[in-house]
Design a protein around this motif. Structure first.
Motif, PDB file in Angstrom:
ATOM      1  N   ALA A  52       5.925  -3.429 -16.520  1.00  0.00           N
ATOM      2  CA  ALA A  52       4.716  -3.533 -17.499  1.00  0.00           C
ATOM      3  C   ALA A  52       3.618  -3.897 -16.506  1.00  0.00           C
ATOM      4  O   ALA A  52       2.594  -3.427 -16.348  1.00  0.00           O
ATOM      5  N   VAL A  53       3.969  -4.597 -15.452  1.00  0.00           N
ATOM      6  CA  VAL A  53       2.997  -5.123 -14.515  1.00  0.00           C
ATOM      7  C   VAL A  53       2.690  -4.052 -13.483  1.00  0.00           C
ATOM      8  O   VAL A  53       1.656  -3.681 -13.068  1.00  0.00           O
ATOM      9  N   ASP A  54       3.754  -3.197 -13.117  1.00  0.00           N
ATOM     10  CA  ASP A  54       3.455  -1.945 -12.260  1.00  0.00           C
ATOM     11  C   ASP A  54       2.614  -1.243 -13.064  1.00  0.00           C
ATOM     12  O   ASP A  54       1.742  -0.606 -12.260  1.00  0.00           O
ATOM     13  N   GLN A  55       2.621  -0.829 -13.962  1.00  0.00           N
ATOM     14  CA  GLN A  55       1.719   0.088 -14.850  1.00  0.00           C
ATOM     15  C   GLN A  55       0.354  -0.353 -15.348  1.00  0.00           C
ATOM     16  O   GLN A  55      -0.553   0.362 -15.163  1.00  0.00           O
ATOM     17  N   LEU A  56       0.500  -1.530 -15.597  1.00  0.00           N
ATOM     18  CA  LEU A  56      -1.012  -2.168 -16.017  1.00  0.00           C
ATOM     19  C   LEU A  56      -1.665  -3.041 -15.078  1.00  0.00           C
ATOM     20  O   LEU A  56      -2.988  -2.954 -15.195  1.00  0.00           O
ATOM     21  N   VAL A  57      -1.196  -3.333 -13.933  1.00  0.00           N
ATOM     22  CA  VAL A  57      -1.761  -4.382 -12.882  1.00  0.00           C
ATOM     23  C   VAL A  57      -1.610  -3.691 -11.409  1.00  0.00           C
ATOM     24  O   VAL A  57      -2.680  -3.160 -11.082  1.00  0.00           O
ATOM     25  N   THR A  58      -0.724  -3.673 -10.879  1.00  0.00           N
ATOM     26  CA  THR A  58      -0.518  -3.163  -9.565  1.00  0.00           C
ATOM     27  C   THR A  58       1.114  -2.674  -9.412  1.00  0.00           C
ATOM     28  O   THR A  58       1.952  -3.016  -9.821  1.00  0.00           O
ATOM     29  N   PRO A  59       0.931  -1.234  -8.801  1.00  0.00           N
ATOM     30  CA  PRO A  59       2.587  -1.020  -8.499  1.00  0.00           C
ATOM     31  C   PRO A  59       3.403  -1.966  -7.590  1.00  0.00           C
ATOM     32  O   PRO A  59       2.817  -2.407  -6.930  1.00  0.00           O
ATOM     33  N   MET A  60       4.579  -2.304  -8.084  1.00  0.00           N
ATOM     34  CA  MET A  60       5.551  -3.168  -7.645  1.00  0.00           C
ATOM     35  C   MET A  60       6.770  -3.028  -7.863  1.00  0.00           C
ATOM     36  O   MET A  60       7.728  -4.153  -7.932  1.00  0.00           O
ATOM     37  N   ASP A  86       0.899  -1.008   0.156  1.00  0.00           N
ATOM     38  CA  ASP A  86       0.052   0.027   0.100  1.00  0.00           C
ATOM     39  C   ASP A  86       1.014   1.167  -0.140  1.00  0.00           C
ATOM     40  O   ASP A  86       0.293   2.234  -0.162  1.00  0.00           O
ATOM     41  N   TRP A  87       2.158   0.936   0.415  1.00  0.00           N
ATOM     42  CA  TRP A  87       3.019   2.144   0.388  1.00  0.00           C
ATOM     43  C   TRP A  87       3.403   2.696  -0.877  1.00  0.00           C
ATOM     44  O   TRP A  87       4.156   3.581  -1.312  1.00  0.00           O
ATOM     45  N   LEU A  88       3.180   1.923  -2.097  1.00  0.00           N
ATOM     46  CA  LEU A  88       3.715   2.047  -3.552  1.00  0.00           C
ATOM     47  C   LEU A  88       2.991   2.800  -4.191  1.00  0.00           C
ATOM     48  O   LEU A  88       1.771   2.698  -4.152  1.00  0.00           O
ATOM     49  N   SER A  89       3.614   3.662  -5.085  1.00  0.00           N
ATOM     50  CA  SER A  89       2.687   4.275  -6.059  1.00  0.00           C
ATOM     51  C   SER A  89       3.564   3.763  -7.301  1.00  0.00           C
ATOM     52  O   SER A  89       4.380   3.397  -7.583  1.00  0.00           O
ATOM     53  N   ALA A  90       2.599   3.962  -8.776  1.00  0.00           N
ATOM     54  CA  ALA A  90       2.912   3.440  -9.927  1.00  0.00           C
ATOM     55  C   ALA A  90       4.473   4.171 -10.170  1.00  0.00           C
ATOM     56  O   ALA A  90       4.522   5.374 -10.029  1.00  0.00           O
TER      57      ALA A  90
END
Length: 492
Positions: free
Chosen positions: A301-309, A243-247
């Motif tokens: 790509a996952v960070d941008q399209l699914v969830t920030p990680m 929850d502390w991450l943003s894209a």
């Protein structure tokens, strides 16, 4: 007139058999020396930096029973359960964070050896020696080789799986595929995001030996079967854990070498040498580069399209692959010059190495615990703020003070009982503070902004009302990351 006989063709020089020393240098020293150097570097002051919040979570989990660890994984850190089980075993050998860091230290040492073995298999002993020593010189290897988390293990199993894949493709023996399967399973257990490495492996199999695609897929399915139970535990926990991450921004992708290597200069140099290795006609060099590059792009790509990680430490597993490629490029130089380049990079990394051995975060848990312990009295209580954040100050004080921690006056049920990393506080702070005349408040700074916390800033309104209405503040002290205040019952 005398006729000269035609000159006889020169006899070929007899082949020189390599001596025992030559064979020793080619087969053993090229990986043994990097392993020894890395072991010394990683062990140097490994117990000096105090544990940061992730390691405190490891310490808390390690001191639970196996059923309690599994139950913890049902609520948070489900994907980390295999590592917590390893930490649980290590905790049987001692209570210090140094003991918990030992698997990472051994993993970093072994990573240098296996990186050298990978480079030796592809390009020979000289590339092996420089590749392995590059691993030893990397600040990021020391950083995560001295951390009680799974990132160093992921780096080890990443390069091990790559080496074993090449062996399996060359031999096509069942035992070679079994060894590869085991390494992939261990890779997934150490850090599931590191399984992105398999994207590059799939490309390598399709290019090098297309007939082996079916065998490769079978091994991946078998390994995945061992990872899936922990993946299922972790499903739905993103909102709690990340929850502390943003894209990420495009700049974050551009700065990935700085983020992963902890030094833009070192990361840029290793990346440049890795690209230079593509000059070789060996098609395995670009495939190895793809194995390092595709996980980075996929995670973005996952960070941008699914969830920030998109987090730098999640990608540490690509470091040994890039070092192997860089070792190939340096092997084109004379050995003394290649080793000089490695020494220059090591020298550039010395400030980072020093910082790593000073602290792993900006929060001085040790000083906070020592300050409270030096001034507390029997009957003192303590309040942690914020209780539901990622500071884990209550765990830290138990780590440093054991049973000498002041009474947790707002505690309703602890994190073990809640199968969590956070305790539950009582709903009526006034009632819970009854009978307590002195109470410490330990407030952590904001983790996102770094903003300093005031003595009561991060307490709930009900907690603030009790402290301001029934207590008066008598001391306030700052240590890195924390404000420590003492409140005594009585009107101002």
């Amino acid at each position: 007139m005398q006729t000269l006989a035609p000159l006889a063709p020169p006899r070929p020089e007899p082949a020189v058999e390599p001596t025992l020393g030559d064979r020793l240098r080619a087969r053993w020293l090229c990986w043994l020396v990097p392993a020894l150097v890395t072991g010394v570097v990683v062990a140097f002051r490994a117990g000096t930096p105090e544990p940061w919040r992730d390691e405190l979570a490891t310490w808390s989990a390690a001191h639970r029973t196996v059923p309690q660890i599994v139950e913890l994984g049902r609520h948070i850190d489900g994907v980390t359960v295999p590592y917590y089980l390893l930490a649980h075993v290590m905790a049987g050998f001692g209570d210090s964070v140094l003991v918990l860091r030992l698997p990472s230290m051994f993993a970093a040492t072994a990573t240098a050896a296996v990186t050298a073995l990978l480079a030796r298999r592809l390009w020979g002993p000289r590339a092996a020696l420089t590749a392995g020593l590059l691993v030893a010189a990397m600040p990021v290897v020391s950083r995560y080789g001295q951390e009680a988390r799974g990132y160093a293990l992921a780096a080890l199993f990443s390069v091990t799986a790559t080496l074993l894949l090449l062996r399996a493709l060359d031999s096509a023996r069942w035992w070679a595929w079994l060894a590869y399967t085991t390494s992939v399973l261990l890779l997934g257990w150490s850090h599931q995001i590191a399984l992105l490495l398999l994207i590059g492996h799939a490309v390598a199999v399709a290019v090098i030996r297309r007939r082996a695609v079916a065998a490769w897929l079978a091994t991946v399915v078998v390994a995945a079967a061992g990872v899936v139970p922990f993946a299922l535990l972790g499903m739905g926990q993103r909102a709690t854990q990340l929850d502390w991450l943003s894209a990420a921004e495009p700049a974050d992708l551009a700065d990935v070498l700085q983020t992963v290597f902890l030094s833009g200069v070192i990361g840029g140099a290793v990346g440049a040498f890795a690209v230079m290795a593509l000059r070789t006609r060996d098609r395995r060099a670009p495939l190895l580069l793809l194995s390092a590059l595709l996980p980075v792009l996929t995670l973005y790509a996952v960070d941008q399209l699914v969830t920030p990680m998109f987090v730098g430490r999640y990608l540490v597993f690509v470091v040994p692959l890039l070092c192997a490629l860089a070792g190939r490029a340096l092997a084109d130089l004379r050995l003394p010059l290649g080793l000089t380049v490695v020494l220059v990079l090591a020298a550039i990394g010395l400030p980072a190495q020093e910082e790593i051995r000073r602290t792993h975060s900006g929060f001085d848990y040790r000083r906070a615990a020592a300050l409270i312990h030096a001034q507390d009295r029997p009957g003192d209580g303590i309040i942690y703020a914020p209780r539901d954040g990622w500071h884990f100050t209550d765990i830290a004080l138990r780590y440093y003070l054991g049973d000498d921690v002041p009474k947790d006056v707002l505690l309703q049920s602890d994190e073990v009982a809640d199968a969590s990393l956070w305790a539950t506080e009582c709903a009526d702070p006034a009632a819970c503070l009854t009978g307590t005349d002195r109470v410490w408040v330990l407030s952590g700074d904001n983790l996102e902004t770094g903003r300093r916390a005031g003595p009561t800033d991060q307490l709930t309104p009900a907690q603030q009302a009790v402290l301001t209405g029934s207590f008066r503040q008598v001391t306030q002290t700052r240590v890195d990351g924390f404000t420590i205040a003492l409140f005594v019952r009585g009107r101002r």
